[in-house]
Every structure is written in structure tokens, then in C-alpha cells.
Design a protein around this motif. Structure first.
Motif, mmCIF file in Angstrom:
data_model
loop_
_atom_site.group_PDB
_atom_site.id
_atom_site.type_symbol
_atom_site.label_atom_id
_atom_site.label_comp_id
_atom_site.label_asym_id
_atom_site.label_seq_id
_atom_site.Cartn_x
_atom_site.Cartn_y
_atom_site.Cartn_z
ATOM 1 N N SER A 33 0.859 -1.188 0.000
ATOM 2 C CA SER A 33 0.000 0.000 0.000
ATOM 3 C C SER A 33 0.894 1.236 0.000
ATOM 4 O O SER A 33 2.087 1.169 0.308
ATOM 5 N N THR A 34 0.314 2.365 -0.333
ATOM 6 C CA THR A 34 1.071 3.619 -0.279
ATOM 7 C C THR A 34 1.602 3.852 1.130
ATOM 8 O O THR A 34 2.761 4.242 1.314
ATOM 9 N N ASP A 35 0.772 3.603 2.146
ATOM 10 C CA ASP A 35 1.214 3.779 3.538
ATOM 11 C C ASP A 35 2.398 2.880 3.873
ATOM 12 O O ASP A 35 3.335 3.295 4.555
ATOM 13 N N ALA A 36 2.359 1.633 3.383
ATOM 14 C CA ALA A 36 3.459 0.707 3.654
ATOM 15 C C ALA A 36 4.744 1.194 2.986
ATOM 16 O O ALA A 36 5.817 1.175 3.606
ATOM 17 N N VAL A 37 4.639 1.637 1.744
ATOM 18 C CA VAL A 37 5.822 2.146 1.044
ATOM 19 C C VAL A 37 6.389 3.345 1.802
ATOM 20 O O VAL A 37 7.607 3.428 2.038
ATOM 21 N N ILE A 74 7.800 9.458 -3.232
ATOM 22 C CA ILE A 74 9.207 9.045 -3.275
ATOM 23 C C ILE A 74 10.050 10.134 -3.935
ATOM 24 O O ILE A 74 11.086 10.537 -3.411
ATOM 25 N N ALA A 75 9.593 10.639 -5.090
ATOM 26 C CA ALA A 75 10.364 11.636 -5.835
ATOM 27 C C ALA A 75 10.437 12.973 -5.103
ATOM 28 O O ALA A 75 11.485 13.613 -5.065
ATOM 29 N N GLN A 76 9.332 13.409 -4.494
ATOM 30 C CA GLN A 76 9.269 14.744 -3.898
ATOM 31 C C GLN A 76 9.756 14.802 -2.456
ATOM 32 O O GLN A 76 10.315 15.810 -2.029
ATOM 33 N N GLU A 77 9.533 13.724 -1.705
ATOM 34 C CA GLU A 77 9.870 13.741 -0.273
ATOM 35 C C GLU A 77 11.099 12.891 0.058
ATOM 36 O O GLU A 77 12.018 13.348 0.723
ATOM 37 N N TRP A 78 11.066 11.630 -0.388
ATOM 38 C CA TRP A 78 12.107 10.698 0.036
ATOM 39 C C TRP A 78 13.445 10.975 -0.631
ATOM 40 O O TRP A 78 14.474 11.021 0.049
ATOM 41 N N ALA A 102 6.876 -1.616 -14.361
ATOM 42 C CA ALA A 102 6.393 -0.291 -14.766
ATOM 43 C C ALA A 102 6.575 0.713 -13.637
ATOM 44 O O ALA A 102 6.975 1.859 -13.863
ATOM 45 N N SER A 103 6.311 0.305 -12.401
ATOM 46 C CA SER A 103 6.492 1.194 -11.250
ATOM 47 C C SER A 103 7.957 1.603 -11.119
ATOM 48 O O SER A 103 8.274 2.772 -10.896
ATOM 49 N N ALA A 104 8.857 0.630 -11.246
ATOM 50 C CA ALA A 104 10.285 0.915 -11.121
ATOM 51 C C ALA A 104 10.764 1.823 -12.247
ATOM 52 O O ALA A 104 11.545 2.752 -12.018
ATOM 53 N N GLU A 105 10.288 1.573 -13.465
ATOM 54 C CA GLU A 105 10.699 2.404 -14.590
ATOM 55 C C GLU A 105 10.195 3.834 -14.434
ATOM 56 O O GLU A 105 10.912 4.786 -14.748
ATOM 57 N N GLU A 106 8.979 4.002 -13.922
ATOM 58 C CA GLU A 106 8.469 5.354 -13.688
ATOM 59 C C GLU A 106 9.307 6.068 -12.635
ATOM 60 O O GLU A 106 9.663 7.239 -12.788
ATOM 61 N N MET A 107 9.654 5.362 -11.538
ATOM 62 C CA MET A 107 10.478 5.964 -10.500
ATOM 63 C C MET A 107 11.839 6.337 -11.083
ATOM 64 O O MET A 107 12.363 7.419 -10.821
ATOM 65 N N HIS A 108 12.419 5.476 -11.896
ATOM 66 C CA HIS A 108 13.725 5.736 -12.483
ATOM 67 C C HIS A 108 13.690 6.980 -13.365
ATOM 68 O O HIS A 108 14.601 7.810 -13.332
ATOM 69 N N ARG A 110 11.790 9.524 -13.002
ATOM 70 C CA ARG A 110 11.637 10.719 -12.160
ATOM 71 C C ARG A 110 12.913 11.104 -11.447
ATOM 72 O O ARG A 110 13.164 12.273 -11.215
ATOM 73 N N VAL A 111 13.700 10.132 -11.020
ATOM 74 C CA VAL A 111 14.833 10.433 -10.144
ATOM 75 C C VAL A 111 16.182 10.047 -10.726
ATOM 76 O O VAL A 111 17.208 10.292 -10.118
ATOM 77 N N GLY A 112 16.186 9.453 -11.916
ATOM 78 C CA GLY A 112 17.424 8.927 -12.471
ATOM 79 C C GLY A 112 18.521 9.948 -12.661
ATOM 80 O O GLY A 112 19.691 9.588 -12.685
ATOM 81 N N ASN A 113 18.189 11.225 -12.780
ATOM 82 C CA ASN A 113 19.226 12.236 -12.987
ATOM 83 C C ASN A 113 19.763 12.801 -11.668
ATOM 84 O O ASN A 113 20.688 13.578 -11.665
ATOM 85 N N LEU A 114 19.199 12.408 -10.549
ATOM 86 C CA LEU A 114 19.631 12.942 -9.257
ATOM 87 C C LEU A 114 20.826 12.185 -8.687
ATOM 88 O O LEU A 114 21.621 12.732 -7.948
ATOM 89 N N PHE A 115 20.943 10.915 -9.011
ATOM 90 C CA PHE A 115 22.053 10.084 -8.564
ATOM 91 C C PHE A 115 22.078 8.870 -9.477
ATOM 92 O O PHE A 115 21.226 8.716 -10.335
ATOM 93 N N GLU A 116 23.052 7.992 -9.287
ATOM 94 C CA GLU A 116 23.149 6.815 -10.146
ATOM 95 C C GLU A 116 22.124 5.778 -9.704
ATOM 96 O O GLU A 116 22.180 5.278 -8.582
#
Length: 138
Positions: A33-37, A74-78, A102-108, A110-116
Motif C-alpha cells: 500500500s502507499t502507507d506501507a511504502v 518518493i520523488a518529492q519527499e524521500w 512499470a512502477s520501477a521504470e516510472e520511479m527511475h 523521475r529520479v534517475g538524474n539525481l544520482f546513479e
């Protein structure tokens, strides 16, 4: 090692600082769930802050379904907090099946340019990538 459980008492995340390999290993499992994540990510941040370990191995092989709903948080807070705590490399082993990938690719995206950050289909290649980084002169 820390474990996080859902409202049914089932473990959905185990966080282990592997000092020998210089990474934090996160093993996620089940339907998240979102809360668990969010709860798990906050716990991971605490371990990151305590250990100052720059590398993370995120293992989603046992995750069922999508966790897209948590990607904004994850992208905005974590991520800004993880970067501030010293995270430089993030190896993500994707869950089998289309939803977790698909979830992992979307996260990547969003944040792939911030670190490796790299996505892997198996744990062995993810570990190898992090070990190569740990061996680089600092």
C-alpha cells in the motif's frame, strides 16, 4: 536489521546494513500500500542517516503488483532526504511481471538524474554493480 509489518502482522520490508559490502539491503515483499511504502521508506532513511552508507540495494523480487501511487511521494519527499543523507548509488531489482517493472521504470524516470540508479532483473547483477562502485577509489 529492521523489519516492518503491515496491519496483519506480515513483514513487508526487511532493511539490513551490510557494512562489509558497503550498502543497505532492502527486501520488499507482498502487495504494498502507499502507507506501507511510505513507512518503509522512512525506516530506510533512518538506516541511511545512521550508517552514512552511500549505496542501496532495493530488492523487489517478492513484490506483488504496482506501487506507482507512491512514486510522487518518493520523488518529492524521500529522494531529496536520501540525497542529503549521502545516497549516491541505488540498485533496484525489479519485481517479476509488468506492474512492478512499470512502477520501477516510472520511479527511475523521475529520479534517475539525481544520482546513479540502475534497474536489474536479478540480484547477482545488482550486487556486482554496487561492488564495482565500492571498489572505485573514493
Amino acid at each position: 536489521m529492521q523489519q516492518f509489518t503491515n496491519s496483519f502482522g506480515k513483514v513487508f520490508l526487511t532493511v539490513h546494513h551490510d557494512a562489509h559490502h558497503q550498502w543497505i539491503y532492502n527486501e520488499w515483499r507482498g502487495l504494498l500500500s502507499t502507507d506501507a511504502v511510505m513507512q518503509g521508506c522512512v525506516g530506510v532513511l533512518e538506516v541511511l542517516r545512521q550508517t552514512k552508507c552511500p549505496h542501496m540495494l532495493n530488492d523487489n523480487r517478492a513484490v506483488v503488483g504496482s506501487w506507482n501511487q507512491a512514486n510522487d511521494w518518493i520523488a518529492q519527499e524521500w529522494m531529496p532526504q536520501a540525497l542529503a543523507a549521502g545516497l549516491t548509488r541505488f540498485a533496484h531489482v525489479v519485481a517479476p511481471g509488468i506492474f512492478g517493472q512499470a512502477s520501477a521504470e516510472e520511479m527511475h524516470q523521475r529520479v534517475g538524474n539525481l544520482f546513479e540508479m540502475r534497474l536489474f532483473e536479478d540480484l547477482q547483477h545488482a550486487r556486482q554493480w554496487l561492488q564495482e562502485a565500492a571498489a572505485l577509489p573514493g
